[in-house]
Enzyme design. Sequence first.
Site: not given
Length: 465
Positions: A238-240
């Site tokens: 995911s984005k993180r």
Amino acid sequence: MQPIITRFPPSPTGFLHIGGARTALFNWLFTRHHGGRFILRIEDTDVVRSTEDAIKAILDAMEWLGLDWDEGPYFQTQRLAIYREYLNRLLERGHAYYCECTPAALEEHRQAALAQGRKPKYDGRCRDRGLGPGPNRVIRFRCPQLGTTVLNDLIKGPILFDNAELDDLVLERSDGIPTYNFAVVIDDITMNITHVIRGDDHVPNTPRQILIYQALDVPLPSFAHVPMILGQDRAKLSKRHGATSVMAYKEMGYLPEALINYLVRLGWSHGDQEIFSREELIQHFSLENVGKSPSVFDPEKFIWLNAHYLRARSAESLVPLLEPFLAAREHPKKPAEYLAKAIRTLQPRTHDLVEMADAMNFYMVQDVSYDPAAAKKFLTPNMIEPFKKLIASLESLELFNEANLESAFHGVVSEMGLKLGKVAQPARVALTGSTVSPGLFEIIDVLGKEAVLRRLRKAVEYMSG
RNA sequence: GGUCCCAUCGUCUAGUGGCCUAGGAUAUCGGCCUCUCACGCCGAAGACACGGGUUCGAGUCCCGUUGGGACUACCA
């Protein structure tokens, strides 16, 4: 044998990410391998979160990756009448019913169930009330409470679900828009999809979808659930985890063929082979060789592949790809021929186009600026004499090619009783400003007589001053 | 919590009961090449999660344990 039809159905709520791209790739490869049809379908039933920008971004990314589709893009919001028709069939046969429970009340129930350690599922309170249409009412699927549903997954094998675990999912929202689980089934039926290849985060949805197929009395497609791609902490990517958007990699100077090759090897293999051309991929791809376990996205291996493809390409083909990066650094335009020649010297030394554009600097500027430590160490007064001899020797060179340059250098070096290295490093600093660069003669060859002499004279000035 | 999935070097993977003394790739380290840095080449170190079965024989089949993950919406 019926022709194979697959689909890739992104929801336009964000950019095309790495995981979605691999799913698209697997569908595309599977379809191309079998000579089938590949459909692109935009699942925009979440009208609140869907955007035009996201649609464009997804299409751009598909195009960049070279994943072309044979039909579509279709949009679910333009197919509402179709869903309605199937919904009526379900309603007529008693497989669906209206429900007037409010989201707030449902949420309260969920929380209460969770607090008591019970399974938070819809309790079916409107199931047998015989409600008709009305404002703020949803339509739910009447899920069989008995029996088991079997998912014969092409990758994972048979998976059994106890129907009692399932609850009556919402088919149509109170605003008349169908939910994902319903729309996906109707689309796959009406588009004659034969193989549903998707991420295995969809496995828990599948039994509910199978039940809808059965309620409609239509044949099931084949299902193949591919394992997730995880970040380095082993959680779903995911984005993180940093860059996860396909186009972010384009901006970071990655090549589409490198991304394709990297992605396909995440979960799929063909013996020990690591490098695949697109043709080989189409030829060899099969679902049988897709693994069952999730894989961790490894930027290090990806950059290695990118460097490989950077080397494999022709320098000429790299020119247009590199130019935007050069322009971003505000370098004036140079002839494509010059750029290609310079690129050729950098291909084995850089891993991506950003790195390459940075390394191009000394080829692009009028005068180089010296790295202070390099200048201090190598541009010392004792080099003035060798440099002067070098300048004289180079000036008299008719043909400014690598072979002649090399003999010119060796001439000066042996005349002075020095080793090549003694002169090469100072010359490198004089020409590039740095101690690290492509081969000296390659550089000189690219730079040309005029620029080289100019820089050598500047260096003499610098050492004298 | 419940349901489901998964388990070979740090990472990606080969392996489908004997070919495994577990192979390749990447990353790491060492060497060679060499005008620097790369590229390339050679080499080193590094894994079958654990415990029970089944079998003449198990990384490969079964069960359990442990660990990880996904899902659990009027998101997809």
